[in-house]
Scaffold this motif. Structure first.
Motif, mmCIF file in Angstrom:
data_model
loop_
_atom_site.group_PDB
_atom_site.id
_atom_site.type_symbol
_atom_site.label_atom_id
_atom_site.label_comp_id
_atom_site.label_asym_id
_atom_site.label_seq_id
_atom_site.Cartn_x
_atom_site.Cartn_y
_atom_site.Cartn_z
ATOM 1 N N LYS A 1 0.831 -1.213 0.000
ATOM 2 C CA LYS A 1 0.000 0.000 0.000
ATOM 3 C C LYS A 1 0.857 1.251 0.000
ATOM 4 O O LYS A 1 0.432 2.318 -0.450
ATOM 5 N N ASN B 1 -2.388 1.328 10.138
ATOM 6 C CA ASN B 1 -2.684 0.530 8.945
ATOM 7 C C ASN B 1 -3.960 1.046 8.278
ATOM 8 O O ASN B 1 -4.011 1.215 7.061
ATOM 9 N N LYS B 2 -4.981 1.343 9.090
ATOM 10 C CA LYS B 2 -6.236 1.840 8.508
ATOM 11 C C LYS B 2 -6.034 3.238 7.940
ATOM 12 O O LYS B 2 -6.602 3.593 6.910
#
Ligand code: NAD
Ligand code: MG
Length: 383
Positions: free
Chosen positions: A122, A213-214
């Motif tokens: 990501k 992470n979110k």
């Protein structure tokens, strides 16, 4: 037959990718693999899959692999070799599963060469979102998300995004969901890495515990789906069965469900637009005691708030946020700072680092390095 290059083959996503490929050997061939320095892990993979290339970052490890590997595999070393296998003319699909900003250059090489990129890394979008999306548009590269939430939304949007009001990313809340904020100052790296639902690498496990992470996923989703941060919400769902929601203006809400096993998203990225078996067990909702949902506590999950701040600042801020987080998480894993210091280091770095326009991969990498230096200066002085 599709030739697959797996960047980060020895990691959690890399090994799950090999597991899915092993179920469909008439469809996929492992063409090239890479790892940082785990030559024994890479040797095992080479013995089982006989790739044409194996790339390590570490020279000594590459030397050892050369001595032991079957003769049909050529062993290479370093960043240029990583970029070379990502863009090789015989590579069809690239699994981008290196952890952290170390993965961005090879993702860009794959994008430039017009490959299908199965994007687990990501950070490539967090650091260079607009650049990567534009590069892929120009070359015809496909970016298929592997992050479970983004794969879910990608699947829900197969019928188009007409009438889309907002998306909601689900978050497990990590191992400290029910730990009071006051007790978080003393949690250890091994507690932080003990995720209740997912088996993942250490870095992303800590990110799940802080909810960075979110935060990174909100940024990732904004680039992938072309949405403003106001159209992206986070909802805590401790069971990790529902993998995100898409809300439409007629009152309909679409979602994708499944057991928490990354092989579903990996398999879909490989077989898209078809489906194939992945080895993941079928979900039986009668066996799930309940599916719970709640709003995230932004005071407790300060990192999530910082990620929204970084989107609002724009330009280099998401890249700076990511760099500071990587430095802070590494320091936490080495017991140099405490869990709650992670957010403090990121906040200070965001304040100190210049906000600049990043219009080339080089400028992204320079900003990454500068932000790392700034973050590093706060290690040990994070009170
Ligand atoms: P991991 O730590 O298990 O594996 C990382 C891989 O990258 C290893 O093969 C390692 O050798 C390689 N690597 C590490 N540092 C490197 C460097 N500097 N240069 C080149 N290679 C290097 O990580 P993971 O959990 O598999 O995560 C990989 C990526 O996928 C991350 O970006 C993560 O955010 C994303 N992701 C993971 C999961 C998951 O369930 N594990 C879910 C969603 C997204
Ligand atoms: Mg995810």
């Amino acid at each position: 037959m599709k030739n697959i290059t797996i960047l980060g083959a020895t990691g959690s996503i890399g090994l799950s990718t090999l597991n899915v490929i092993s179920r469909h050997l008439n469809e996929y061939r492992v063409f090239a693999v890479s790892a940082h320095s785990d030559w024994k892990g890479l040797l095992n993979i080479c013995k089982n899959h006989r790739p044409s290339f194996a790339v390590l970052m570490d020279e000594a490890a590459a030397e050892k692999l050369k001595q032991a590997v079957p003769s049909e595999t050529e062993v290479l070393c370093g960043k240029d070799s990583l970029n070379a296998i990502a863009s090789h003319k015989n590579t069809d699909f690239v699994m981008a599963a290196i952890v952290g900003s170390a993965g961005i250059s090879s993702t860009f090489s794959a994008a430039k060469a017009g490959k299908r990129i199965m994007l687990a890394n990501k950070e490539s979008l967090v650091l260079g979102g607009t650049l990567l999306i534009n590069l892929a548009k120009k070359s015809g590269a496909e970016i298929i998300p592997v992050d479970s939430e983004h794969s879910a939304i990608f699947q829900c949007l197969k019928g188009g995004s007409d009438g889309l009001n907002k998306i909601q990313l689900t978050a497990s809340g990590g191992p400290f969901l029910d730990v009071p904020f006051d007790e978080l100052h003393s949690v250890t790296p091994s507690q932080a890495c003990d995720h209740p639902n997912w088996k993942m690498g250490k870095k992303i496990s800590v990110d799940s515990a802080t909810m960075m992470n979110k935060g990174l996923e909100v940024i990732e989703a904004s680039f992938l789906f072309g949405l403003a941060s106001s159209e992206i919400e986070v909802i805590v769902h401790p069971q990790s069965i529902v993998h995100s929601f898409v809300y439409f203006n007629d009152g309909s809400v679409l979602s994708q469900l499944g057991l928490p096993d990354m092989r579903s998203a990996i398999s879909y990225a490989l077989s898209y637009p078809r489906r194939q078996s992945s080895g993941v067990k079928e979900l039986d909702l009668t066996k799930e005691s309940s599916l719970d949902f709640r709003s995230p506590d932004m005071k407790k999950y300060k990192c999530l708030e910082l990620a929204y701040d970084a989107i609002a600042i724009g330009k280099s801020a998401p890249c700076t946020l990511n760099a500071a987080n990587e430095v802070a998480v590494e320091a936490f894993l080495q017991n140099k700072v405490r869990f709650l210091d992670i957010a403090k280091i990121i906040e200070k770095t965001l304040k100190e680092a210049p906000t600049q326009h990043l219009d080339t991969l080089e400028s992204v990498m320079e900003n990454d390095q500068l932000s790392r230096k700034i973050a590093q200066s706060f290690i040990g002085s994070s009170d």
